[in-house]
Design an enzyme around this catalytic site. Structure first.
Site, PDB file in Angstrom:
ATOM      1  N   ALA A  14       0.818  -1.230   0.000  1.00 48.42           N
ATOM      2  CA  ALA A  14       0.000   0.000   0.000  1.00 48.42           C
ATOM      3  C   ALA A  14       0.843   1.268   0.000  1.00 48.42           C
ATOM      4  CB  ALA A  14      -0.950  -0.019   1.193  1.00 48.42           C
ATOM      5  N   ARG A  16       2.083   2.717  -2.543  1.00 47.85           N
ATOM      6  CA  ARG A  16       1.763   3.519  -3.728  1.00 47.85           C
ATOM      7  C   ARG A  16       0.773   2.743  -4.608  1.00 47.85           C
ATOM      8  NH1 ARG A  16       7.217   2.822  -7.516  1.00 47.85           N
ATOM      9  NH2 ARG A  16       6.577   0.805  -8.338  1.00 47.85           N
ATOM     10  N   VAL A  65       6.767  -9.055   2.303  1.00 46.80           N
ATOM     11  CA  VAL A  65       5.760 -10.123   2.414  1.00 46.80           C
ATOM     12  C   VAL A  65       6.316 -11.510   2.086  1.00 46.80           C
ATOM     13  CG1 VAL A  65       3.781  -8.598   2.012  1.00 46.80           C
ATOM     14  CG2 VAL A  65       4.842  -9.783   0.059  1.00 46.80           C
ATOM     15  N   ASN A  91      -2.114  -7.414  -2.073  1.00 44.53           N
ATOM     16  CA  ASN A  91      -1.921  -6.606  -3.290  1.00 44.53           C
ATOM     17  C   ASN A  91      -0.447  -6.476  -3.677  1.00 44.53           C
ATOM     18  OD1 ASN A  91      -2.549  -4.123  -5.172  1.00 44.53           O
ATOM     19  ND2 ASN A  91      -1.080  -3.383  -3.644  1.00 44.53           N
ATOM     20  N   SER A 143      -4.026 -10.710 -11.846  1.00 43.34           N
ATOM     21  CA  SER A 143      -3.818  -9.893 -13.058  1.00 43.34           C
ATOM     22  C   SER A 143      -4.417 -10.620 -14.257  1.00 43.34           C
ATOM     23  CB  SER A 143      -2.316  -9.708 -13.303  1.00 43.34           C
ATOM     24  OG  SER A 143      -2.098  -9.168 -14.594  1.00 43.34           O
ATOM     25  N   TYR A 156       5.792 -13.651 -14.007  1.00 43.82           N
ATOM     26  CA  TYR A 156       4.647 -12.874 -13.500  1.00 43.82           C
ATOM     27  C   TYR A 156       3.333 -13.624 -13.770  1.00 43.82           C
ATOM     28  CZ  TYR A 156       1.698  -8.697 -12.803  1.00 43.82           C
ATOM     29  OH  TYR A 156       0.754  -7.799 -12.363  1.00 43.82           O
TER      30      TYR A 156
HETATM   31  P1  NAD Z   1       3.364  -0.676  -7.737  1.00 40.06           P
HETATM   32  O1  NAD Z   1       4.694  -1.167  -8.158  1.00 40.06           O
HETATM   33  O2  NAD Z   1       2.981   0.734  -8.062  1.00 40.06           O
HETATM   34  O3  NAD Z   1       3.186  -0.868  -6.158  1.00 40.06           O
HETATM   35  C1  NAD Z   1       3.490  -2.109  -5.551  1.00 40.06           C
HETATM   36  C2  NAD Z   1       3.574  -1.931  -4.053  1.00 40.06           C
HETATM   37  O4  NAD Z   1       3.924  -3.206  -3.499  1.00 40.06           O
HETATM   38  C3  NAD Z   1       4.657  -0.939  -3.611  1.00 40.06           C
HETATM   39  O5  NAD Z   1       4.158  -0.211  -2.506  1.00 40.06           O
HETATM   40  C4  NAD Z   1       5.809  -1.854  -3.175  1.00 40.06           C
HETATM   41  O6  NAD Z   1       6.642  -1.290  -2.178  1.00 40.06           O
HETATM   42  C5  NAD Z   1       5.038  -3.036  -2.611  1.00 40.06           C
HETATM   43  N1  NAD Z   1       5.838  -4.264  -2.594  1.00 40.06           N
HETATM   44  C6  NAD Z   1       6.507  -4.832  -3.624  1.00 40.06           C
HETATM   45  N2  NAD Z   1       7.147  -5.940  -3.205  1.00 40.06           N
HETATM   46  C7  NAD Z   1       6.870  -6.070  -1.883  1.00 40.06           C
HETATM   47  C8  NAD Z   1       7.241  -7.005  -0.888  1.00 40.06           C
HETATM   48  N3  NAD Z   1       8.027  -8.045  -1.167  1.00 40.06           N
HETATM   49  N4  NAD Z   1       6.765  -6.835   0.367  1.00 40.06           N
HETATM   50  C9  NAD Z   1       5.958  -5.787   0.669  1.00 40.06           C
HETATM   51  N5  NAD Z   1       5.577  -4.866  -0.221  1.00 40.06           N
HETATM   52  C10 NAD Z   1       6.025  -5.008  -1.489  1.00 40.06           C
HETATM   53  O7  NAD Z   1       2.303  -1.698  -8.348  1.00 40.06           O
HETATM   54  P2  NAD Z   1       0.771  -1.484  -8.764  1.00 40.06           P
HETATM   55  O8  NAD Z   1       0.721  -1.193 -10.208  1.00 40.06           O
HETATM   56  O9  NAD Z   1       0.072  -0.614  -7.802  1.00 40.06           O
HETATM   57  O10 NAD Z   1       0.238  -2.995  -8.607  1.00 40.06           O
HETATM   58  C11 NAD Z   1      -0.346  -3.486  -7.416  1.00 40.06           C
HETATM   59  C12 NAD Z   1      -0.790  -4.915  -7.645  1.00 40.06           C
HETATM   60  O11 NAD Z   1      -1.683  -4.972  -8.747  1.00 40.06           O
HETATM   61  C13 NAD Z   1       0.369  -5.856  -7.972  1.00 40.06           C
HETATM   62  O12 NAD Z   1       0.130  -7.107  -7.369  1.00 40.06           O
HETATM   63  C14 NAD Z   1       0.297  -5.963  -9.467  1.00 40.06           C
HETATM   64  O13 NAD Z   1       0.861  -7.155  -9.939  1.00 40.06           O
HETATM   65  C15 NAD Z   1      -1.191  -5.903  -9.693  1.00 40.06           C
HETATM   66  N6  NAD Z   1      -1.563  -5.476 -11.039  1.00 40.06           N
HETATM   67  C16 NAD Z   1      -1.221  -4.241 -11.512  1.00 40.06           C
HETATM   68  C17 NAD Z   1      -1.592  -3.876 -12.794  1.00 40.06           C
HETATM   69  C18 NAD Z   1      -1.297  -2.532 -13.356  1.00 40.06           C
HETATM   70  O14 NAD Z   1      -1.606  -2.298 -14.531  1.00 40.06           O
HETATM   71  N7  NAD Z   1      -0.698  -1.612 -12.628  1.00 40.06           N
HETATM   72  C19 NAD Z   1      -2.292  -4.786 -13.598  1.00 40.06           C
HETATM   73  C20 NAD Z   1      -2.607  -6.029 -13.099  1.00 40.06           C
HETATM   74  C21 NAD Z   1      -2.244  -6.362 -11.817  1.00 40.06           C
END
Ligand code: NAD
Length: 248
Positions: A14, A16, A65, A91, A143, A156
């Site tokens: 959470a 960002r 995590v 997430n 996703s 992924y």
């Molecule tokens: P992002 O990279 O903007 O944010 C990811 C967040 O997860 C960050 O706050 C990061 O610090 C945290 N994080 C990463 N690895 C971590 C770990 N090991 N332990 C704790 N925190 C961790 O990503 P987003 O675009 O906001 O995506 C969020 C979720 O949605 C992800 O699971 C991503 O795969 C999924 N998703 C995103 C999209 C998209 O288009 N952005 C599409 C499909 C799925």
């Protein structure tokens, strides 16, 4: 009255993007939140931002995590701090893209460890408190890539498809305790993760989306709050694609 007044919610990743939008949305509806992110600075800033809008709603926990022991330990602190847990949103996610030919074993492990084992670690840590929660819910952010695959994202795609199998198994295991477990499969959502894509790639993606646009983080937050709400009490083991029609 706020929809989630008094609900105790844990959201990972959470700091960002989508996770931050989900946390904001729950806080606006009166929930008490524990937000988790790997990066202490962004996690602290995120909590400050949410508390500025919704005073005393949110505490933050800097945590990786994928670290099984650390998750079990921090979960105890969170349960004490919140006085229990009703809703868990898995997430946190990462990408390490590359064609298989060039993909390193570390790239495979890093993605599977965060995206899939991370969710396992959190569900393990919170399943007992959730069983004692009110209208307990688990929501896993998968996703569309987990549904249809993507060249250059084998790690992924495997992690996100695995998360769907995990979701359905958890749904079956915990149904007897009235804990529902569902997944959301976002399409292409405007965040830092997708900002890195080239303009050509973005145009190529939009051409495949019937609604002809990227989604917004609030679209995923809205779907998450729906699945977490009493309106979704009879829904479990499902995957809700929020993708502008891309995978219909
Ligand atoms: P992002 O990279 O903007 O944010 C990811 C967040 O997860 C960050 O706050 C990061 O610090 C945290 N994080 C990463 N690895 C971590 C770990 N090991 N332990 C704790 N925190 C961790 O990503 P987003 O675009 O906001 O995506 C969020 C979720 O949605 C992800 O699971 C991503 O795969 C999924 N998703 C995103 C999209 C998209 O288009 N952005 C599409 C499909 C799925």
């Amino acid at each position: 009255m706020s929809k989630f007044a008094g609900k105790r919610v844990v959201v990972t990743g959470a700091g960002r993007g989508i996770g931050l939008a989900i946390a904001h949305a729950f806080a606006r509806e009166g929930a008490k939140l524990a937000i988790i992110s790997r990066n202490p600075t962004s996690c602290g800033t995120a909590a400050k931002e949410i508390n500025a809008a919704c005073p005393d709603s949110t505490r933050f926990y800097a945590l990786d995590v994928s670290d099984h022991e650390a998750v079990q330990e921090t979960a105890k602190t969170i349960v004490e701090d919140l006085g229990g847990v009703d809703i868990l949103v898995n997430n946190a996610g990462v990408t390490r893209d590359g064609l298989l030919m060039r993909m390193k074993s570390e790239d495979w492990d890093a993605v599977l460890d965060t995206n899939l084992k991370g969710a396992f670690n959190l569900v393990k840590a919170f399943q007992r408190p959730l069983m004692k929660g009110t209208d307990p819910r688990i929501i896993n952010i998968s996703s569309v890539i987990g549904l249809i695959g993507n060249a250059g994202q084998a790690n992924y795609a495997a992690s996100k498809a695995g998360l769907i199998g995990f979701t359905k198994s958890v749904a079956r295991e915990l149904a007897g305790r009235k804990v529902t477990c569902n997944a959301i499969a976002p399409g292409f959502i405007t965040t830092d993760m997708t900002d890195e894509l080239s303009d050509d790639l973005k145009q190529g993606i939009i051409a495949k989306v019937p609604l002809a646009d990227f989604g917004q983080v609030d679209d995923i937050a809205a779907a998450t709050l729906f699945l977490a709400s009493p309106d979704a009490r009879y829904i479990t083991g499902q995957v809700l694609a929020v993708d502008g029609g891309m995978t219909m």
